[in-house]
Motif scaffolding. Sequence first.
Motif, PDB file in Angstrom:
ATOM      1  N   PHE A   1       0.833  -1.204   0.000  1.00 35.40           N
ATOM      2  CA  PHE A   1       0.000   0.000   0.000  1.00 35.40           C
ATOM      3  C   PHE A   1       0.869   1.256   0.000  1.00 35.40           C
ATOM      4  O   PHE A   1       0.599   2.218  -0.749  1.00 35.40           O
ATOM      5  CB  PHE A   1      -0.907  -0.011   1.224  1.00 35.40           C
ATOM      6  N   THR A   2       1.917   1.270   0.811  1.00 40.08           N
ATOM      7  CA  THR A   2       2.777   2.451   0.915  1.00 40.08           C
ATOM      8  C   THR A   2       3.491   2.715  -0.400  1.00 40.08           C
ATOM      9  O   THR A   2       3.612   3.875  -0.838  1.00 40.08           O
ATOM     10  CB  THR A   2       3.803   2.259   2.044  1.00 40.08           C
ATOM     11  N   ILE A   3       3.948   1.658  -1.054  1.00 37.04           N
ATOM     12  CA  ILE A   3       4.617   1.833  -2.349  1.00 37.04           C
ATOM     13  C   ILE A   3       3.648   2.380  -3.391  1.00 37.04           C
ATOM     14  O   ILE A   3       3.990   3.282  -4.162  1.00 37.04           O
ATOM     15  CB  ILE A   3       5.234   0.487  -2.795  1.00 37.04           C
ATOM     16  N   ASP A   4       2.423   1.852  -3.385  1.00 37.00           N
ATOM     17  CA  ASP A   4       1.421   2.383  -4.326  1.00 37.00           C
ATOM     18  C   ASP A   4       1.097   3.834  -4.005  1.00 37.00           C
ATOM     19  O   ASP A   4       0.905   4.657  -4.921  1.00 37.00           O
ATOM     20  CB  ASP A   4       0.160   1.532  -4.277  1.00 37.00           C
ATOM     21  N   GLU A   5       1.007   4.168  -2.735  1.00 36.68           N
ATOM     22  CA  GLU A   5       0.713   5.551  -2.351  1.00 36.68           C
ATOM     23  C   GLU A   5       1.812   6.497  -2.820  1.00 36.68           C
ATOM     24  O   GLU A   5       1.533   7.597  -3.327  1.00 36.68           O
ATOM     25  CB  GLU A   5       0.553   5.627  -0.831  1.00 36.68           C
ATOM     26  N   ILE A   6       3.056   6.079  -2.684  1.00 36.17           N
ATOM     27  CA  ILE A   6       4.175   6.918  -3.134  1.00 36.17           C
ATOM     28  C   ILE A   6       4.158   7.063  -4.644  1.00 36.17           C
ATOM     29  O   ILE A   6       4.423   8.145  -5.201  1.00 36.17           O
ATOM     30  CB  ILE A   6       5.505   6.312  -2.635  1.00 36.17           C
ATOM     31  N   ASN A   7       3.841   5.972  -5.334  1.00 41.48           N
ATOM     32  CA  ASN A   7       3.797   6.035  -6.803  1.00 41.48           C
ATOM     33  C   ASN A   7       2.717   6.985  -7.302  1.00 41.48           C
ATOM     34  O   ASN A   7       2.829   7.545  -8.406  1.00 41.48           O
ATOM     35  CB  ASN A   7       3.566   4.638  -7.375  1.00 41.48           C
ATOM     36  N   ASN A   8       1.664   7.168  -6.502  1.00 40.90           N
ATOM     37  CA  ASN A   8       0.574   8.058  -6.908  1.00 40.90           C
ATOM     38  C   ASN A   8       0.823   9.518  -6.531  1.00 40.90           C
ATOM     39  O   ASN A   8       0.036  10.388  -6.891  1.00 40.90           O
ATOM     40  CB  ASN A   8      -0.742   7.588  -6.293  1.00 40.90           C
TER      41      ASN A   8
ATOM     42  N   ILE B   1       3.214  -1.942  14.371  1.00 45.44           N
ATOM     43  CA  ILE B   1       4.259  -2.448  13.484  1.00 45.44           C
ATOM     44  C   ILE B   1       3.980  -2.021  12.045  1.00 45.44           C
ATOM     45  O   ILE B   1       4.902  -1.715  11.280  1.00 45.44           O
ATOM     46  CB  ILE B   1       4.375  -3.977  13.597  1.00 45.44           C
ATOM     47  N   ASN B   2       2.694  -1.962  11.675  1.00 50.11           N
ATOM     48  CA  ASN B   2       2.340  -1.497  10.329  1.00 50.11           C
ATOM     49  C   ASN B   2       2.841  -0.074  10.098  1.00 50.11           C
ATOM     50  O   ASN B   2       3.350   0.258   9.019  1.00 50.11           O
ATOM     51  CB  ASN B   2       0.826  -1.540  10.143  1.00 50.11           C
ATOM     52  N   TYR B   3       2.715   0.748  11.123  1.00 51.96           N
ATOM     53  CA  TYR B   3       3.167   2.133  11.005  1.00 51.96           C
ATOM     54  C   TYR B   3       4.690   2.201  10.880  1.00 51.96           C
ATOM     55  O   TYR B   3       5.231   3.056  10.155  1.00 51.96           O
ATOM     56  CB  TYR B   3       2.693   2.933  12.207  1.00 51.96           C
ATOM     57  N   ASN B   4       5.376   1.284  11.539  1.00 57.86           N
ATOM     58  CA  ASN B   4       6.830   1.228  11.374  1.00 57.86           C
ATOM     59  C   ASN B   4       7.209   0.841   9.950  1.00 57.86           C
ATOM     60  O   ASN B   4       8.181   1.350   9.390  1.00 57.86           O
ATOM     61  CB  ASN B   4       7.432   0.218  12.366  1.00 57.86           C
ATOM     62  N   MET B   5       6.445  -0.097   9.366  1.00 55.29           N
ATOM     63  CA  MET B   5       6.666  -0.455   7.966  1.00 55.29           C
ATOM     64  C   MET B   5       6.409   0.747   7.053  1.00 55.29           C
ATOM     65  O   MET B   5       7.177   1.021   6.122  1.00 55.29           O
ATOM     66  CB  MET B   5       5.766  -1.632   7.580  1.00 55.29           C
ATOM     67  N   TYR B   6       5.349   1.445   7.349  1.00 55.26           N
ATOM     68  CA  TYR B   6       4.990   2.643   6.576  1.00 55.26           C
ATOM     69  C   TYR B   6       6.146   3.643   6.584  1.00 55.26           C
ATOM     70  O   TYR B   6       6.533   4.195   5.546  1.00 55.26           O
ATOM     71  CB  TYR B   6       3.729   3.238   7.200  1.00 55.26           C
ATOM     72  N   LYS B   7       6.737   3.862   7.744  1.00 59.65           N
ATOM     73  CA  LYS B   7       7.847   4.812   7.861  1.00 59.65           C
ATOM     74  C   LYS B   7       9.104   4.287   7.167  1.00 59.65           C
ATOM     75  O   LYS B   7       9.872   5.063   6.586  1.00 59.65           O
ATOM     76  CB  LYS B   7       8.145   5.093   9.342  1.00 59.65           C
ATOM     77  N   ALA B   8       9.339   2.965   7.220  1.00 55.05           N
ATOM     78  CA  ALA B   8      10.525   2.387   6.592  1.00 55.05           C
ATOM     79  C   ALA B   8      10.497   2.569   5.087  1.00 55.05           C
ATOM     80  O   ALA B   8      11.507   2.950   4.467  1.00 55.05           O
ATOM     81  CB  ALA B   8      10.629   0.910   6.951  1.00 55.05           C
ATOM     82  N   VAL B   9       9.341   2.316   4.472  1.00 56.67           N
ATOM     83  CA  VAL B   9       9.232   2.474   3.019  1.00 56.67           C
ATOM     84  C   VAL B   9       9.392   3.941   2.630  1.00 56.67           C
ATOM     85  O   VAL B   9      10.069   4.273   1.652  1.00 56.67           O
ATOM     86  CB  VAL B   9       7.898   1.899   2.531  1.00 56.67           C
TER      87      VAL B   9
ATOM     88  N   PRO C   1       8.738  11.923  -8.639  1.00 54.69           N
ATOM     89  CA  PRO C   1       7.892  12.097  -9.835  1.00 54.69           C
ATOM     90  C   PRO C   1       8.496  11.372 -11.034  1.00 54.69           C
ATOM     91  O   PRO C   1       9.713  11.379 -11.238  1.00 54.69           O
ATOM     92  CB  PRO C   1       7.895  13.618 -10.030  1.00 54.69           C
ATOM     93  N   ASN C   2       7.637  10.730 -11.772  1.00 54.82           N
ATOM     94  CA  ASN C   2       8.045   9.988 -12.979  1.00 54.82           C
ATOM     95  C   ASN C   2       8.968   8.806 -12.666  1.00 54.82           C
ATOM     96  O   ASN C   2       9.584   8.253 -13.575  1.00 54.82           O
ATOM     97  CB  ASN C   2       8.737  10.922 -13.980  1.00 54.82           C
ATOM     98  N   ILE C   3       9.085   8.458 -11.395  1.00 56.09           N
ATOM     99  CA  ILE C   3       9.877   7.291 -10.986  1.00 56.09           C
ATOM    100  C   ILE C   3       8.944   6.348 -10.232  1.00 56.09           C
ATOM    101  O   ILE C   3       8.243   6.751  -9.304  1.00 56.09           O
ATOM    102  CB  ILE C   3      11.063   7.679 -10.073  1.00 56.09           C
ATOM    103  N   SER C   4       8.938   5.097 -10.624  1.00 57.78           N
ATOM    104  CA  SER C   4       8.046   4.131  -9.986  1.00 57.78           C
ATOM    105  C   SER C   4       8.835   3.193  -9.069  1.00 57.78           C
ATOM    106  O   SER C   4       9.966   2.808  -9.368  1.00 57.78           O
ATOM    107  CB  SER C   4       7.314   3.302 -11.048  1.00 57.78           C
ATOM    108  N   LEU C   5       8.200   2.862  -7.945  1.00 51.14           N
ATOM    109  CA  LEU C   5       8.761   1.890  -7.018  1.00 51.14           C
ATOM    110  C   LEU C   5       8.101   0.538  -7.239  1.00 51.14           C
ATOM    111  O   LEU C   5       6.913   0.449  -7.500  1.00 51.14           O
ATOM    112  CB  LEU C   5       8.538   2.326  -5.564  1.00 51.14           C
ATOM    113  N   GLY C   6       8.891  -0.508  -7.118  1.00 57.36           N
ATOM    114  CA  GLY C   6       8.373  -1.867  -7.197  1.00 57.36           C
ATOM    115  C   GLY C   6       8.827  -2.656  -5.983  1.00 57.36           C
ATOM    116  O   GLY C   6       9.521  -2.150  -5.113  1.00 57.36           O
ATOM    117  N   TYR C   7       8.441  -3.923  -5.929  1.00 56.47           N
ATOM    118  CA  TYR C   7       8.829  -4.734  -4.779  1.00 56.47           C
ATOM    119  C   TYR C   7       8.951  -6.197  -5.191  1.00 56.47           C
ATOM    120  O   TYR C   7       8.352  -6.649  -6.167  1.00 56.47           O
ATOM    121  CB  TYR C   7       7.833  -4.603  -3.625  1.00 56.47           C
TER     122      TYR C   7
END
Length: 773
Positions: free
Chosen positions: A74-81, A356-364, A87-93
Amino acid sequence: MLLFALVFIAILIRAEEPTCERWGHAHPPLFMKKGDVIIGGIFSFHYTLENKLLFDSKFTFRLEDFQIAATMMFTIDEINNRRDILPNISLGYRIYDSCGSTRTAVRSALELMSNAEGNFSESCLRSSVHAIVGHSASSPTIAIARTFTDFCFTQISYSASCECLSNRQDFPTFFRTIPSDYYQSRALAQLVKQFGWTWVGTIRTDTDYGNNGMATFLYVAQQEGICIEYSELIHYANPREKFLKVVEVIKMSTSKVIVAFTFDFDLNVLIKELLQQNVTGLQWIGSEAWISSRAIATKENFRVLGGAIGFAVRNSAIPGLKEYILNIHPSFSPGWNEFWQDVFNNDYTNLSVLRINYNMYKAVYALAHSVDNLYKCQEGLGPFFNKSCADKLRIQPWQVLHYLKMVNFSTLNGEDIYFDKNGDPVARYELVNWQINKEDKKYSDLPFWVHNVYSVECMKCPLDYRSNKEKDACVLKDIEFLSYAEIISLVLEAFSFFGASTTTAVMVVFYKHKETPIVKANNSELSFLLLFALTLCFLCSLAFIGEPTQWSCMLRHTAFGISFVLCISCVLGKTIVVLMAFRATLPGNNIMKWFGPTQQRLTVCTFTAIQVLICTLWLSISPPSPIRNMKYFTEKIILECDIGSGIAFYSVLGYIGFLSVLCFVLAFLARKLPDNFNEAKFITFSMLTFCAVWVTFIPAYISSPGKYTVAVEIFAILASSFGLLSCIFVPKCYIILFRPENNSKKHLMGKMLIQIFSFSPMVLNFKLQLSIY
């Protein structure tokens, strides 16, 4: 020809390029998304009860890790949006499952580090991912971090909190968004102290997380006056017998407060055994790994854990995450099939607690901001060689690592995110207390804990007391000293009286034969004074036996010091007489008139008076006194004599040692005198024995505990006294009693001596008086 040479050189260069090939076959990731910058993830979606990756192992599904992995996606998709970052750079996993195995976690990390072809090329720097998020547990995280150290590969964890990971020398490429247990362990100790619970038991998971965290807690707890009744280890892979043993320890203990530094799945196994045996009424203090875990917060477990209190990492809402999870479908990724079919339920969509989810959110987001700063670098102002920037088309992991060290941003929730020099975030905790509220939730802000907890305090016994076996009462400590009635004391007393009696007998023999040449030789007064001093040495050892008192402590050390100095002074006087007499060989040499009987008496008195003066100053300034030593043993008190002034004590011993060495040296110089005049040889041997006893005594004295210290000291006194008596007087007594024919002037003079000194009757007559035979 030139073209052929160039091709040949190119082949050689390519052949020498270091390449690392994977062993075995590549394993595809469980979840995957393409992008310009790839972030790897390693989770424990499953774990086995046997903790072995076997086909017949029983796998258990971990719901929370699926939810955290969904948070990463979710965090990666949020950043991509977003348009304000990358900008113009996409993250994957690329996300792998470690199955609760450290070995599999490391293998997954190597998969992520390899390139698309499955090989490590160009010094292993060009990998398929640019950074890795994970692992949740400390032990797999440590193994992965050690693997990454040589490759400058960035790793950021959202849940591994072991204090050991803050060691920058061992883990230079590791970061985390969860605080180090350095702070949590200390906070738990302060929490226990705050509520006055000073008598507790502890349980820890047998991993790096539990062992390191509990070690810090125990250290701080001891400083705060908290007593630990027991400290037990658990691990979910242990056989049931070990858990039953821990349950038995808990049931038999008197402390009702338990500090548990464990994972939720480890503690869950123990709680099931406690429930079966109806072990309730305990006050639990929990670490963040389980105190806020929904996997363990069930109504059934509440019977045991109700009222538990502990610290948890910060909770924060993540807008849009619930909608994202609700829209997940098996078609989203093949990895969701098992999740969708077997475990999808309302608990998965329960996002009221997102620690822990919030820690993941901050890590990404930390990685995203690092990459964003990398792309924003302007040529000529970069941080690399010659102020260059990274190649935007060929980003390498070590470049992401460089920017991650300097990242500093604010989340949408307003929290500032940055890392200290150890790669750790600012430590923030929330206090969690288990109770059931109207909504049937297990957490609350109002304190609630188990009622009727007895034995929560550690009542320290007075210094003269110790706790009994049941640890519920104080009993008087045993008092230890070398009493007269002990067997070892009786043996030492017997040797002491035997030595004094033998010395007295020798004195009687010498007195009855005082007119014989062998007694007259070398000043009979010194011989009788030496025998008297030896009697005092044997008897002074008795002062060391019995309960120490003020007078006995002063007597034992001073009597010992003065008696031995008197002995050594007499022996030294005899040695000087022997040495000087045999040096006065020239006719008319009157050197001996300067060291006659009067001078000999004066020498002995002077040497002894110096020791008496030292002892007088010792008793006047800081005398020895009885003390109750409680340092060596916790179960008993040692009654002993404190030396008082250390300077005076070592001055007494040092003075005895000085006279002994001086006497030994002088006797050694006179050791080659004619055979019939060899008292110097016996004095040399007696001093050698004396010094050997006391040199051996020092390490034995230091290493002997309690009353045996005194026994060793008495043994040294008796041994050295017997040495002097045996070496100096036994040969003379043997001649007097068993070889009376040798106790004559003719035998004492000897042929060689008559020939040498026939020209000097005066000297010859004086030397005759010095003979030992």
